[in-house]
Design an enzyme around this catalytic site. Structure first.
Site, short mmCIF file in Angstrom:
data_model
loop_
_atom_site.label_atom_id
_atom_site.label_comp_id
_atom_site.label_asym_id
_atom_site.label_seq_id
_atom_site.Cartn_x
_atom_site.Cartn_y
_atom_site.Cartn_z
N MET A 15 30.95 44.33 21.74
CA MET A 15 30.72 42.98 22.26
C MET A 15 31.66 42.65 23.42
SD MET A 15 30.79 39.34 20.25
CE MET A 15 32.43 39.63 19.60
N GLY A 17 33.67 44.85 25.27
CA GLY A 17 33.52 45.80 26.37
C GLY A 17 32.26 45.57 27.19
N SER A 108 44.33 40.42 19.50
CA SER A 108 43.59 39.49 18.64
C SER A 108 44.52 38.36 18.22
CB SER A 108 43.09 40.24 17.41
OG SER A 108 42.78 39.35 16.36
N SER A 109 43.94 37.22 17.91
CA SER A 109 44.75 36.07 17.50
C SER A 109 45.41 36.30 16.14
CB SER A 109 43.89 34.80 17.44
OG SER A 109 42.82 34.97 16.54
N CYS A 110 44.99 37.32 15.40
CA CYS A 110 45.57 37.58 14.08
C CYS A 110 46.99 38.14 14.18
CB CYS A 110 44.69 38.50 13.26
SG CYS A 110 44.71 40.21 13.83
N TYR A 137 45.75 45.64 10.69
CA TYR A 137 45.11 45.48 12.00
C TYR A 137 46.05 44.72 12.95
CZ TYR A 137 41.72 43.92 15.51
OH TYR A 137 41.05 43.68 16.69
N LYS A 141 47.81 45.89 16.58
CA LYS A 141 47.68 45.14 17.83
C LYS A 141 49.05 44.74 18.39
CE LYS A 141 43.30 45.25 18.58
NZ LYS A 141 42.80 45.96 19.77
N ASN A 166 38.88 33.92 18.32
CA ASN A 166 37.68 34.48 17.68
C ASN A 166 36.53 34.53 18.68
OD1 ASN A 166 38.73 34.53 14.85
ND2 ASN A 166 38.89 32.34 15.23
N HIS A 180 32.31 39.35 11.32
CA HIS A 180 33.14 38.14 11.35
C HIS A 180 32.31 36.93 10.94
CE1 HIS A 180 35.76 40.68 13.99
NE2 HIS A 180 36.68 40.06 13.30
#
Length: 310
Positions: A15, A17, A108-110, A137, A141, A166, A180
């Site tokens: 999604m 890329g 990622s926001s995580c 994960y 990151k 997200n 997700h």
């Protein structure tokens, strides 16, 4: 970036890329290098080394990753930390070895602590404990961010990192277990509508707050940062607004056209209570998202209908 530059988009079929590729093509970039995972296994150190030596890309967008929702993150913990660290280590190091002009690493926001103050400022990284369900994960990151910082400090590489909120949109993952929340809800409401179900049950209480960015807005942000940003610290990409999972479910239900009830299973985990990005930094540079949540969900649902239904 020069219009005839060789640009490698790692993860071009995903999604993120594919959104970057669409943005680059729209902007007139003519030499985009793409490799599927079958053509190039980014976890394979020797394969990545040979690819970079042969292709010599000028710029790299590192959007390849093993990703998933709360269930996938918690179930495949070893896979998520191993595969993501392997992918980013190989690509970042070979970008240095082969003198890539600039690299953008996407996280990622995580990466932020579970109970960090809201909205999430870039300075909050490593100030508290992570959300346990996606810790492997997130650590992968964070390692990617720190690797880009280290190569910039030690070798002078123009490697930058960006942390999207997200995401959803074209080419999203609609797997029944590994997707997700937003694409999962699109699929579940659509299937419930087709089956004439009386209700749809959603994990958790519906109270967690989440922010959602349309993938093509992210693609534009990535091109913008490649041209306008060059600093040690990573930068957030988001919309600066959030809503509850319950409100999101109501919006998707309306767009899909499901007429039944929404139930919440409070015995299931909610995950992080809130994840809202502070987007002050990128807005001060001059970028802001364009696609509203309702408009984006309509586009995503149309893409789901076209690709995942008969």
């Amino acid at each position: 970036m020069e219009k005839d530059a060789k640009i490698f988009v790692a993860g071009h079929r995903g999604m993120v890329g594919s959104a970057i590729v669409r943005t680059l093509e729209k902007a007139g970039y003519r030499h985009i290098i793409k490799r599927t995972s079958k053509e190039l296994d980014l976890r394979d150190q020797q394969a990545v080394s040979s690819f970079f030596e042969e292709q010599r890309p000028d710029y790299v967008f590192l959007a390849a990753a093993k990703v998933g929702g709360i269930v996938a993150n918690n179930t495949y913990r070893a896979d998520f930390i191993y595969e993501n660290i392997a992918i980013q280590t190989n690509v970042i190091h070979q970008s240095y070895v082969n003198k890539v002009k600039k690299l953008l690493f996407l996280g990622s926001s995580c990466i932020y602590p579970k109970l960090a103050p809201q909205p999430l400022k870039e300075d909050y990284l490593l100030t508290g404990l992570l959300e346990p369900t996606n810790e492997p994960y997130a650590i992968a990151k964070i390692a990617g961010i720190k690797m880009c910082e280290a190569y910039r400090t030690q070798y002078g590489c123009d490697f930058i990192s960006a942390m999207p909120t997200n995401l959803y949109g074209i080419n999203d993952n609609y797997h029944p277990e590994n997707s997700h929340v937003l694409p999962a809800l699109i699929r579940r409401f659509h299937e419930a509508k087709i089956q004439g179900a009386e209700s749809v049950t959603i994990w958790g209480t519906g109270s967690p707050l989440r922010e959602f960015l349309y993938a093509d807005d992210l693609g534009e942000a990535c091109l913008f940062l490649m041209e306008a940003y060059s600093q040690d610290q990573f930068i957030n990409i988001g919309v600066g607004e959030d809503l509850s999972i319950g409100s999101l479910a109501l919006l998707i239900k309306e767009i899909v056209g499901f007429e039944g009830a929404i139930l919440f299973d409070s015995s299931k985990p909610d995950g992080t209570p809130r994840k809202l990005m502070d987007v002050t930094k990128i807005r001060e540079l001059g970028w802001k998202h364009k696609v509203s949540l309702a408009e984006g969900i309509k586009l995503a649902y149309a893409d789901y209908i076209a690709k995942h239904t008969n």
